[in-house]
Design a protein around this motif. Structure first.
Motif, PDB file in Angstrom:
ATOM      1  N   LYS A  21       0.838  -1.203   0.000  1.00 17.39           N
ATOM      2  CA  LYS A  21       0.000   0.000   0.000  1.00 17.39           C
ATOM      3  C   LYS A  21       0.867   1.244   0.000  1.00 17.39           C
ATOM      4  O   LYS A  21       0.604   2.196  -0.753  1.00 17.39           O
ATOM      5  CB  LYS A  21      -0.936  -0.004   1.206  1.00 17.39           C
ATOM      6  CG  LYS A  21      -1.818   1.234   1.253  1.00 17.39           C
ATOM      7  CD  LYS A  21      -2.931   1.106   2.244  1.00 17.39           C
ATOM      8  CE  LYS A  21      -3.822   2.316   2.363  1.00 17.39           C
ATOM      9  NZ  LYS A  21      -3.804   3.293   1.338  1.00 17.39           N
ATOM     10  N   ALA A  22       1.912   1.253   0.818  1.00 18.54           N
ATOM     11  CA  ALA A  22       2.804   2.413   0.887  1.00 18.54           C
ATOM     12  C   ALA A  22       3.493   2.653  -0.457  1.00 18.54           C
ATOM     13  O   ALA A  22       3.622   3.797  -0.902  1.00 18.54           O
ATOM     14  CB  ALA A  22       3.838   2.213   1.992  1.00 18.54           C
ATOM     15  N   ALA A  23       3.932   1.589  -1.109  1.00 13.21           N
ATOM     16  CA  ALA A  23       4.609   1.717  -2.404  1.00 13.21           C
ATOM     17  C   ALA A  23       3.654   2.248  -3.464  1.00 13.21           C
ATOM     18  O   ALA A  23       4.019   3.120  -4.264  1.00 13.21           O
ATOM     19  CB  ALA A  23       5.189   0.374  -2.834  1.00 13.21           C
ATOM     20  N   ALA A  24       2.428   1.744  -3.481  1.00 12.96           N
ATOM     21  CA  ALA A  24       1.434   2.206  -4.465  1.00 12.96           C
ATOM     22  C   ALA A  24       1.094   3.668  -4.222  1.00 12.96           C
ATOM     23  O   ALA A  24       1.030   4.464  -5.168  1.00 12.96           O
ATOM     24  CB  ALA A  24       0.179   1.338  -4.396  1.00 12.96           C
ATOM     25  N   ASP A  25       0.900   4.033  -2.954  1.00 12.20           N
ATOM     26  CA  ASP A  25       0.590   5.423  -2.620  1.00 12.20           C
ATOM     27  C   ASP A  25       1.724   6.348  -3.030  1.00 12.20           C
ATOM     28  O   ASP A  25       1.494   7.407  -3.607  1.00 12.20           O
ATOM     29  CB  ASP A  25       0.312   5.568  -1.115  1.00 12.20           C
ATOM     30  CG  ASP A  25      -1.017   4.944  -0.702  1.00 12.20           C
ATOM     31  OD1 ASP A  25      -1.833   4.603  -1.584  1.00 12.20           O
ATOM     32  OD2 ASP A  25      -1.224   4.773   0.518  1.00 12.20           O
ATOM     33  N   ALA A  26       2.961   5.939  -2.747  1.00 15.86           N
ATOM     34  CA  ALA A  26       4.132   6.761  -3.076  1.00 15.86           C
ATOM     35  C   ALA A  26       4.274   6.951  -4.587  1.00 15.86           C
ATOM     36  O   ALA A  26       4.727   8.004  -5.049  1.00 15.86           O
ATOM     37  CB  ALA A  26       5.394   6.137  -2.496  1.00 15.86           C
ATOM     38  N   GLY A  63       7.327 -16.054  -0.382  1.00 15.35           N
ATOM     39  CA  GLY A  63       8.169 -16.520   0.706  1.00 15.35           C
ATOM     40  C   GLY A  63       8.957 -15.460   1.443  1.00 15.35           C
ATOM     41  O   GLY A  63       9.760 -15.793   2.305  1.00 15.35           O
ATOM     42  N   LYS A  64       8.719 -14.178   1.135  1.00 19.14           N
ATOM     43  CA  LYS A  64       9.434 -13.141   1.870  1.00 19.14           C
ATOM     44  C   LYS A  64       8.634 -11.847   1.870  1.00 19.14           C
ATOM     45  O   LYS A  64       7.752 -11.646   1.055  1.00 19.14           O
ATOM     46  CB  LYS A  64      10.820 -12.906   1.285  1.00 19.14           C
ATOM     47  CG  LYS A  64      10.838 -12.383  -0.123  1.00 19.14           C
ATOM     48  CD  LYS A  64      12.268 -12.190  -0.601  1.00 19.14           C
ATOM     49  CE  LYS A  64      12.297 -11.650  -2.013  1.00 19.14           C
ATOM     50  NZ  LYS A  64      13.638 -11.355  -2.459  1.00 19.14           N
ATOM     51  N   VAL A  65       9.000 -10.975   2.807  1.00 26.91           N
ATOM     52  CA  VAL A  65       8.369  -9.665   2.905  1.00 26.91           C
ATOM     53  C   VAL A  65       9.237  -8.681   2.133  1.00 26.91           C
ATOM     54  O   VAL A  65      10.381  -8.434   2.511  1.00 26.91           O
ATOM     55  CB  VAL A  65       8.244  -9.213   4.380  1.00 26.91           C
ATOM     56  CG1 VAL A  65       7.645  -7.822   4.459  1.00 26.91           C
ATOM     57  CG2 VAL A  65       7.405 -10.204   5.172  1.00 26.91           C
ATOM     58  N   LEU A  66       8.694  -8.174   1.037  1.00 25.55           N
ATOM     59  CA  LEU A  66       9.423  -7.178   0.265  1.00 25.55           C
ATOM     60  C   LEU A  66       9.343  -5.827   0.967  1.00 25.55           C
ATOM     61  O   LEU A  66       8.318  -5.497   1.570  1.00 25.55           O
ATOM     62  CB  LEU A  66       8.828  -7.036  -1.138  1.00 25.55           C
ATOM     63  CG  LEU A  66       8.861  -8.251  -2.048  1.00 25.55           C
ATOM     64  CD1 LEU A  66       8.245  -7.906  -3.397  1.00 25.55           C
ATOM     65  CD2 LEU A  66      10.283  -8.742  -2.254  1.00 25.55           C
ATOM     66  N   SER A  67      10.413  -5.046   0.867  1.00 31.68           N
ATOM     67  CA  SER A  67      10.404  -3.692   1.421  1.00 31.68           C
ATOM     68  C   SER A  67       9.552  -2.801   0.520  1.00 31.68           C
ATOM     69  O   SER A  67       9.183  -3.192  -0.588  1.00 31.68           O
ATOM     70  CB  SER A  67      11.829  -3.141   1.487  1.00 31.68           C
ATOM     71  OG  SER A  67      12.326  -2.933   0.169  1.00 31.68           O
ATOM     72  N   VAL A  68       9.268  -1.598   0.983  1.00 33.41           N
ATOM     73  CA  VAL A  68       8.485  -0.655   0.185  1.00 33.41           C
ATOM     74  C   VAL A  68       9.185  -0.398  -1.142  1.00 33.41           C
ATOM     75  O   VAL A  68       8.556  -0.401  -2.205  1.00 33.41           O
ATOM     76  CB  VAL A  68       8.262   0.669   0.957  1.00 33.41           C
ATOM     77  CG1 VAL A  68       7.582   1.709   0.067  1.00 33.41           C
ATOM     78  CG2 VAL A  68       7.428   0.415   2.200  1.00 33.41           C
ATOM     79  N   SER A  69      10.507  -0.222  -1.112  1.00 38.34           N
ATOM     80  CA  SER A  69      11.238   0.057  -2.358  1.00 38.34           C
ATOM     81  C   SER A  69      11.241  -1.152  -3.292  1.00 38.34           C
ATOM     82  O   SER A  69      11.165  -1.002  -4.508  1.00 38.34           O
ATOM     83  CB  SER A  69      12.668   0.516  -2.064  1.00 38.34           C
ATOM     84  OG  SER A  69      13.406  -0.496  -1.411  1.00 38.34           O
ATOM     85  N   GLU A  73       9.655  -1.266  -7.093  1.00 41.32           N
ATOM     86  CA  GLU A  73      10.355  -1.766  -8.283  1.00 41.32           C
ATOM     87  C   GLU A  73       9.445  -2.717  -9.069  1.00 41.32           C
ATOM     88  O   GLU A  73       9.394  -2.669 -10.298  1.00 41.32           O
ATOM     89  CB  GLU A  73      11.636  -2.507  -7.895  1.00 41.32           C
ATOM     90  CG  GLU A  73      12.751  -1.622  -7.413  1.00 41.32           C
ATOM     91  CD  GLU A  73      13.954  -2.424  -6.917  1.00 41.32           C
ATOM     92  OE1 GLU A  73      14.102  -3.606  -7.292  1.00 41.32           O
ATOM     93  OE2 GLU A  73      14.740  -1.853  -6.144  1.00 41.32           O
ATOM     94  N   GLN A  74       8.736  -3.586  -8.369  1.00 39.57           N
ATOM     95  CA  GLN A  74       7.828  -4.527  -9.020  1.00 39.57           C
ATOM     96  C   GLN A  74       6.663  -3.798  -9.684  1.00 39.57           C
ATOM     97  O   GLN A  74       6.235  -4.151 -10.784  1.00 39.57           O
ATOM     98  CB  GLN A  74       7.311  -5.568  -8.034  1.00 39.57           C
ATOM     99  CG  GLN A  74       8.374  -6.488  -7.477  1.00 39.57           C
ATOM    100  CD  GLN A  74       9.028  -7.325  -8.558  1.00 39.57           C
ATOM    101  OE1 GLN A  74       8.431  -7.677  -9.558  1.00 39.57           O
ATOM    102  NE2 GLN A  74      10.298  -7.644  -8.357  1.00 39.57           N
ATOM    103  N   LEU A  75       6.149  -2.773  -9.008  1.00 35.16           N
ATOM    104  CA  LEU A  75       5.049  -1.989  -9.575  1.00 35.16           C
ATOM    105  C   LEU A  75       5.500  -1.273 -10.852  1.00 35.16           C
ATOM    106  O   LEU A  75       4.753  -1.198 -11.824  1.00 35.16           O
ATOM    107  CB  LEU A  75       4.536  -0.969  -8.552  1.00 35.16           C
ATOM    108  CG  LEU A  75       3.795  -1.538  -7.353  1.00 35.16           C
ATOM    109  CD1 LEU A  75       3.510  -0.433  -6.348  1.00 35.16           C
ATOM    110  CD2 LEU A  75       2.509  -2.220  -7.767  1.00 35.16           C
ATOM    111  N   ALA A  76       6.717  -0.767 -10.844  1.00 34.55           N
ATOM    112  CA  ALA A  76       7.246  -0.043 -12.008  1.00 34.55           C
ATOM    113  C   ALA A  76       7.455  -0.991 -13.191  1.00 34.55           C
ATOM    114  O   ALA A  76       7.354  -0.577 -14.346  1.00 34.55           O
ATOM    115  CB  ALA A  76       8.559   0.636 -11.643  1.00 34.55           C
ATOM    116  N   ALA A  77       7.717  -2.254 -12.899  1.00 36.87           N
ATOM    117  CA  ALA A  77       7.985  -3.236 -13.950  1.00 36.87           C
ATOM    118  C   ALA A  77       6.711  -3.736 -14.637  1.00 36.87           C
ATOM    119  O   ALA A  77       6.769  -4.326 -15.702  1.00 36.87           O
ATOM    120  CB  ALA A  77       8.762  -4.425 -13.376  1.00 36.87           C
ATOM    121  N   ILE A  78       5.581  -3.497 -14.021  1.00 38.86           N
ATOM    122  CA  ILE A  78       4.311  -3.987 -14.582  1.00 38.86           C
ATOM    123  C   ILE A  78       3.790  -3.018 -15.641  1.00 38.86           C
ATOM    124  O   ILE A  78       3.850  -1.862 -15.522  1.00 38.86           O
ATOM    125  CB  ILE A  78       3.245  -4.167 -13.468  1.00 38.86           C
ATOM    126  CG1 ILE A  78       3.675  -5.212 -12.457  1.00 38.86           C
ATOM    127  CG2 ILE A  78       1.888  -4.503 -14.039  1.00 38.86           C
ATOM    128  CD1 ILE A  78       3.760  -6.624 -12.978  1.00 38.86           C
TER     129      ILE A  78
END
Length: 78
Positions: A21-26, A63-69, A73-78
């Motif tokens: 949510k934080a990454a999408a908002d940012a 299997g892991k908790v991704l950080s906001v950054s 990065e994943q959002l930018a790649a989509i």
């Protein structure tokens, strides 16, 4: 955009949801965050370890908790 958090609802799943949510908002992305706790649905994605992050029906992490950054990065790649 639909972002799904796959997992049982544990602390790690909650943390991944908050980071997504934080990454999408940012990034200024309007995203619906959906929590999927049904193990049959989780298995349908081919995920064997949670938490997992699915963006627009594509599994981008498991299997892991991704950080906001990392989520950003994943959002930018989509």
């Amino acid at each position: 955009m639909i972002i799904k958090i796959l997992g049982s609802g544990c602390k790690k799943c909650i943390a991944l949801g908050e980071n997504a949510k934080a990454a999408a908002d940012a990034a200024g992305i309007s995203a619906e965050i959906v929590k999927v706790t049904d193990f049959a649905q989780i298995a349908a994605y081919g995920v064997m370890s949670t938490p997992a992050l699915v963006i627009d029906e594509k599994v981008v992490s498991a299997g892991k908790v991704l950080s906001v950054s990392e989520v950003a990065e994943q959002l930018a790649a989509i």
